[in-house]
Motif scaffolding. Structure first.
Motif, PDB file in Angstrom:
ATOM      1  N   VAL A  39       5.638  -3.574   4.902  1.00 10.90           N
ATOM      2  CA  VAL A  39       6.068  -4.619   4.249  1.00 10.90           C
ATOM      3  C   VAL A  39       6.982  -5.009   5.434  1.00 10.90           C
ATOM      4  CG1 VAL A  39       4.998  -5.731   2.328  1.00 10.90           C
ATOM      5  CG2 VAL A  39       4.115  -3.712   2.628  1.00 10.90           C
ATOM      6  N   PRO A  40       7.867  -4.626   4.625  1.00  9.99           N
ATOM      7  CA  PRO A  40       9.258  -5.964   5.103  1.00  9.99           C
ATOM      8  C   PRO A  40       9.011  -6.638   6.602  1.00  9.99           C
ATOM      9  CG  PRO A  40      10.148  -4.617   3.785  1.00  9.99           C
ATOM     10  CD  PRO A  40       8.945  -3.697   3.864  1.00  9.99           C
ATOM     11  N   LEU A  41       8.257  -6.025   6.970  1.00 13.06           N
ATOM     12  CA  LEU A  41       8.072  -6.793   8.520  1.00 13.06           C
ATOM     13  C   LEU A  41       7.024  -6.930   7.963  1.00 13.06           C
ATOM     14  CD1 LEU A  41       8.852  -2.999  10.091  1.00 13.06           C
ATOM     15  CD2 LEU A  41      10.654  -4.955   9.813  1.00 13.06           C
ATOM     16  N   THR A  42       5.987  -7.182   7.883  1.00 13.67           N
ATOM     17  CA  THR A  42       4.768  -8.316   8.032  1.00 13.67           C
ATOM     18  C   THR A  42       5.072  -9.506   7.357  1.00 13.67           C
ATOM     19  OG1 THR A  42       4.058  -7.490   6.026  1.00 13.67           O
ATOM     20  CG2 THR A  42       3.279  -5.922   7.495  1.00 13.67           C
ATOM     21  N   THR A  43       4.144 -10.638   7.150  1.00 14.70           N
ATOM     22  CA  THR A  43       3.686 -12.002   7.226  1.00 14.70           C
ATOM     23  C   THR A  43       2.620 -11.857   6.372  1.00 14.70           C
ATOM     24  OG1 THR A  43       2.488 -12.141   8.908  1.00 14.70           O
ATOM     25  CG2 THR A  43       5.767 -12.414   9.478  1.00 14.70           C
ATOM     26  N   PRO A  44       2.522 -12.762   5.461  1.00 19.04           N
ATOM     27  CA  PRO A  44       0.943 -12.939   4.807  1.00 19.04           C
ATOM     28  C   PRO A  44       0.099 -13.490   5.347  1.00 19.04           C
ATOM     29  CG  PRO A  44       2.954 -14.460   4.081  1.00 19.04           C
ATOM     30  CD  PRO A  44       3.171 -13.988   4.580  1.00 19.04           C
ATOM     31  N   ALA A  45       0.071 -13.478   7.170  1.00 18.40           N
ATOM     32  CA  ALA A  45      -1.003 -13.752   7.525  1.00 18.40           C
ATOM     33  C   ALA A  45      -0.769 -12.229   8.615  1.00 18.40           C
ATOM     34  CB  ALA A  45      -0.169 -14.630   9.485  1.00 18.40           C
ATOM     35  N   MET A  46      -0.467 -11.359   8.497  1.00 14.03           N
ATOM     36  CA  MET A  46      -0.637 -10.478   9.392  1.00 14.03           C
ATOM     37  C   MET A  46      -1.396  -9.328   8.198  1.00 14.03           C
ATOM     38  SD  MET A  46       3.259  -9.160  10.674  1.00 14.03           S
ATOM     39  CE  MET A  46       2.638  -8.077  11.627  1.00 14.03           C
ATOM     40  N   ILE A  47      -1.209  -9.558   7.288  1.00 20.74           N
ATOM     41  CA  ILE A  47      -1.722  -8.726   6.289  1.00 20.74           C
ATOM     42  C   ILE A  47      -3.031  -9.703   5.429  1.00 20.74           C
ATOM     43  CG2 ILE A  47      -2.003  -8.091   2.877  1.00 20.74           C
ATOM     44  CD1 ILE A  47       1.585  -7.635   3.915  1.00 20.74           C
ATOM     45  N   GLY A  87       3.054   2.076  -3.534  1.00 19.31           N
ATOM     46  CA  GLY A  87       4.352   2.437  -3.105  1.00 19.31           C
ATOM     47  C   GLY A  87       5.434   1.303  -3.158  1.00 19.31           C
ATOM     48  N   MET A  88       5.158   0.206  -3.605  1.00 21.79           N
ATOM     49  CA  MET A  88       6.131  -1.481  -3.458  1.00 21.79           C
ATOM     50  C   MET A  88       5.917  -1.348  -4.883  1.00 21.79           C
ATOM     51  SD  MET A  88       6.657  -2.072  -0.706  1.00 21.79           S
ATOM     52  CE  MET A  88       8.032  -4.019  -1.280  1.00 21.79           C
ATOM     53  N   THR A  89       5.209  -1.170  -5.874  1.00 24.29           N
ATOM     54  CA  THR A  89       5.619  -1.957  -7.218  1.00 24.29           C
ATOM     55  C   THR A  89       5.305  -0.788  -8.373  1.00 24.29           C
ATOM     56  OG1 THR A  89       2.722  -1.720  -7.638  1.00 24.29           O
ATOM     57  CG2 THR A  89       4.673  -4.005  -6.475  1.00 24.29           C
ATOM     58  N   GLY A  90       4.347   0.579  -7.992  1.00 25.63           N
ATOM     59  CA  GLY A  90       4.540   1.327  -8.630  1.00 25.63           C
ATOM     60  C   GLY A  90       3.118   1.338  -9.443  1.00 25.63           C
ATOM     61  N   ASP A  91       2.412   0.207  -8.710  1.00 26.78           N
ATOM     62  CA  ASP A  91       0.878  -0.079  -9.894  1.00 26.78           C
ATOM     63  C   ASP A  91      -0.034   0.711  -8.930  1.00 26.78           C
ATOM     64  OD1 ASP A  91      -1.160  -0.849 -11.341  1.00 26.78           O
ATOM     65  OD2 ASP A  91      -0.899  -2.615 -10.967  1.00 26.78           O
ATOM     66  N   ALA A  92      -0.768   1.562  -9.671  1.00 23.99           N
ATOM     67  CA  ALA A  92      -2.038   2.376  -8.691  1.00 23.99           C
ATOM     68  C   ALA A  92      -2.575   2.199  -9.438  1.00 23.99           C
ATOM     69  CB  ALA A  92      -1.921   3.870  -9.692  1.00 23.99           C
ATOM     70  N   SER A  93      -3.038   0.915 -10.201  1.00 20.99           N
ATOM     71  CA  SER A  93      -4.361   0.663 -11.074  1.00 20.99           C
ATOM     72  C   SER A  93      -5.523   0.457  -9.616  1.00 20.99           C
ATOM     73  CB  SER A  93      -4.091  -1.148 -11.252  1.00 20.99           C
ATOM     74  OG  SER A  93      -3.943  -1.666 -10.257  1.00 20.99           O
ATOM     75  N   LEU A  94      -5.166  -0.286  -8.909  1.00 23.08           N
ATOM     76  CA  LEU A  94      -6.398  -0.304  -7.306  1.00 23.08           C
ATOM     77  C   LEU A  94      -6.801   0.749  -7.071  1.00 23.08           C
ATOM     78  CD1 LEU A  94      -5.039  -2.659  -5.050  1.00 23.08           C
ATOM     79  CD2 LEU A  94      -7.593  -3.000  -6.256  1.00 23.08           C
ATOM     80  N   LEU A  95      -5.679   1.699  -7.126  1.00 26.53           N
ATOM     81  CA  LEU A  95      -6.599   3.668  -5.994  1.00 26.53           C
ATOM     82  C   LEU A  95      -7.387   4.505  -7.467  1.00 26.53           C
ATOM     83  CD1 LEU A  95      -3.331   5.245  -4.094  1.00 26.53           C
ATOM     84  CD2 LEU A  95      -5.575   4.017  -3.524  1.00 26.53           C
ATOM     85  N   ILE A  96      -6.953   3.181  -8.580  1.00 26.57           N
ATOM     86  CA  ILE A  96      -7.352   4.407  -9.968  1.00 26.57           C
ATOM     87  C   ILE A  96      -9.434   3.889  -9.649  1.00 26.57           C
ATOM     88  CG2 ILE A  96      -7.807   4.296 -12.120  1.00 26.57           C
ATOM     89  CD1 ILE A  96      -5.036   4.863 -12.332  1.00 26.57           C
ATOM     90  N   VAL A  97      -9.430   2.460  -9.998  1.00 23.44           N
ATOM     91  CA  VAL A  97     -10.134   2.052  -9.568  1.00 23.44           C
ATOM     92  C   VAL A  97     -11.500   2.715  -8.825  1.00 23.44           C
ATOM     93  CG1 VAL A  97     -11.786   0.158  -8.981  1.00 23.44           C
ATOM     94  CG2 VAL A  97      -9.704   0.079 -10.724  1.00 23.44           C
TER      95      VAL A  97
END
Length: 239
Positions: A182-190, A130-140
């Protein structure tokens, strides 16, 4: 949006293939592959847990979320819906002669429901696309789900195919919500969210392997509270 469609199609194709082939799949493959899938789930869980930022947050979220799941009887609700779907399908298509009791059937069904719909790979894969258009993880993930659905459908039958529906809905919502979330999160939250998901994935692996029967579905609300707890922890307990 590509990933959710590919992943959903993999579950449908795998589920239909396994249900149609049924007893023609070798006994060794039917009994040993679920242990491999369970091992993979535990491995993914460990990989996610080690990313934790605040360990107390992950534990607290798991405890509070599991209590919430028990209070609202989430697993019982899922099992009730699964039972209705199973009966509807069994009236039209002969159920597999798997020798499973109702309890064993539901345990396996809920375990793969979590694996398909609430795994970290699916959640982050959907948000990443949704953020980058990269579907590689879901394809894996689709490759893993294809074989998982096929093997479990041998024992559980055509109801496995229906899991593509909640999976697609969840992944689609995450895909379109990523730009807002995603803009509402921080690296720690993720990181803490990932760790909670990893703990649930680890428990799922134990259940798939038949080692311990965890109340997996009742643990899912932990994912809802993980990020808010992480944000509050960082604000009030971290200097």
């Amino acid at each position: 949006m590509i990933g959710p469609f590919v992943n959903g199609a993999a579950v449908i194709v795998g589920g239909l293939s396994g249900a149609v082939l049924g007893e023609r799949v070798s006994k060794n493959l039917r009994h040993r592959m679920p242990m491999i899938f369970g091992c993979a789930s535990m491995g993914l869980g460990i990989a996610m847990v080690v990313k934790v930022k605040f360990l107390p947050v992950a534990i607290l979220a798991l405890l509070l979320g599991s209590i919430l799941g028990e209070v609202i009887r989430l697993e019982a609700g899922i099992e009730k819906v699964a039972g209705i779907v199973r009966r509807m399908i069994d009236r039209r298509i002969a159920p597999p002669s798997n020798g499973l009791s109702q309890e064993e059937y539901m345990e396996k069904f809920v375990a793969i429901l979590v694996l398909f719909c609430a795994s970290g790979t699916g959640i982050f894969g959907s948000m990443k696309e949704g953020m980058t258009g990269d579907a590689s993880l879901l394809i894996v993930k689709a490759f893993l789900d294809l074989f998982t659905a096929g093997i479990f459908a041998v024992a559980l039958g055509f109801p496995v195919v229906t899991l593509a529906i909640p999976q697609f809905i969840i992944q689609t919502c995450l895909f379109f919500g990523a730009a807002t979330i995603v803009p509402l999160t921080t690296p720690a939250m993720i990181a803490d969210f990932s760790a909670v998901g990893g703990l649930i994935m680890f428990a799922t692996g134990f259940q798939i392997c038949g080692i311990v029967s965890f109340p997996i579905a009742n643990m899912l609300p932990a994912l809802w509270v993980a990020m808010p707890i992480s944000a509050l922890w960082a604000q009030y307990f971290v200097n």
